[in-house]
Design an enzyme around this catalytic site. Structure first.
Site, PDB file in Angstrom:
ATOM      1  N   CYS A  92      -2.171   3.475   2.880  1.00 34.57           N
ATOM      2  CA  CYS A  92      -0.913   3.272   3.605  1.00 34.57           C
ATOM      3  C   CYS A  92       0.292   3.852   2.875  1.00 34.57           C
ATOM      4  O   CYS A  92       1.272   4.244   3.506  1.00 34.57           O
ATOM      5  CB  CYS A  92      -0.695   1.799   3.915  1.00 34.57           C
ATOM      6  SG  CYS A  92      -0.788   0.694   2.488  1.00 34.57           S
ATOM      7  N   HIS A 163       1.309  -3.963   2.295  1.00 31.44           N
ATOM      8  CA  HIS A 163       1.133  -2.827   3.201  1.00 31.44           C
ATOM      9  C   HIS A 163       2.436  -2.033   3.296  1.00 31.44           C
ATOM     10  O   HIS A 163       3.521  -2.607   3.312  1.00 31.44           O
ATOM     11  CB  HIS A 163       0.738  -3.355   4.586  1.00 31.44           C
ATOM     12  CG  HIS A 163       0.417  -2.292   5.586  1.00 31.44           C
ATOM     13  ND1 HIS A 163      -0.675  -1.446   5.458  1.00 31.44           N
ATOM     14  CD2 HIS A 163       1.028  -1.941   6.744  1.00 31.44           C
ATOM     15  CE1 HIS A 163      -0.711  -0.628   6.498  1.00 31.44           C
ATOM     16  NE2 HIS A 163       0.322  -0.901   7.285  1.00 31.44           N
TER      17      HIS A 163
END
Length: 224
Positions: A92, A163
């Site tokens: 990510c 994330h």
């Protein structure tokens, strides 16, 4: 997700060396955003091309929050938004960089023939799923990501819960770009001049969902 990389550290120096080595000019770079209040946002170098947020994402918590309040219906995202899905575990951070650069391409002169120059030209006409498949098989990017991981100050480990997402302004709209979702998420009107402030408002709301966590990191991509 089948293939997994090790996570990229939320460190502007690491991210800058990573992208500079792949064709981004060195006057374009990430810097830390030390707070979301106006006086701290004013310290961030301008112009801001994108904002990247690292946070302890809990989709169930966010889904509950979004259904608890009215959701404004918006038109389809602009076709000019560069978006890719993420199919590689822990990628990510790299996907966030890809989104940041891809949606500021008109304002960044990538090195002719460099990795990112070739990457964006080859994926320009792909859909988000095809772009994800291309990235999954791209050994050059995987190798560069691995080098960047090893340059971090902390030991990289699998199994992290944080994330990365990216915020970009495209065609007068603020978009949240998260490779784990099906497409760009609109957060309303914005402009290149107000991108940082507009993203900060969204991030403040997001942070309020996680009052028990200090694991928030915000970086801005600046340069022209």
């Amino acid at each position: 997700m089948g293939k997994r990389w090790l996570p990229l550290e939320a460190n502007p120096d690491v991210m800058n060396q990573f992208m500079w080595g792949l064709g981004v000019p060195e006057h374009v770079g990430f810097c830390d955003v030390y707070g979301l209040d106006d006086e701290l946002l004013a310290m961030v170098p301008q112009p801001v091309l994108a904002v990247i947020l690292l946070y302890p994402q809990d989709r169930n918590k966010e889904s509950h929050a979004s259904t608890a309040s009215p959701v404004e219906t918006r038109q389809e995202p602009s076709k000019n938004v560069y978006f890719t899905r993420q199919t590689v575990g822990n990628a990510c951070g790299t996907v966030g960089i890809i989104h940041a650069l891809g949606n500021a391409a008109s304002r960044i002169k990538l090195g002719e023939g460099s990795y990112f120059d070739r990457f964006y030209k080859r994926t320009a006409d792909m859909d988000p799923v095809q772009r994800a498949a291309f990235l999954e098989e791209d050994q050059e990017m995987e190798d560069a990501h691995s080098v960047a991981v090893s340059a971090g100050d902390t030991e990289a480990k699998d199994g992290v819960t944080e994330h990365y997402v990216c915020f970009s302004c495209v065609d007068g709209e603020l978009y949240e770009l998260d490779g784990g979702t099906s497409g760009p998420i609109s957060h309303g009107p914005s402009s290149p001049d107000t991108l940082l402030q507009d993203a900060a408002k969204v991030i403040k709301v997001r942070a309020a969902l996680y009052p028990e966590s200090n694991n928030f990191n915000v970086m801005a991509l600046s340069g022209n």
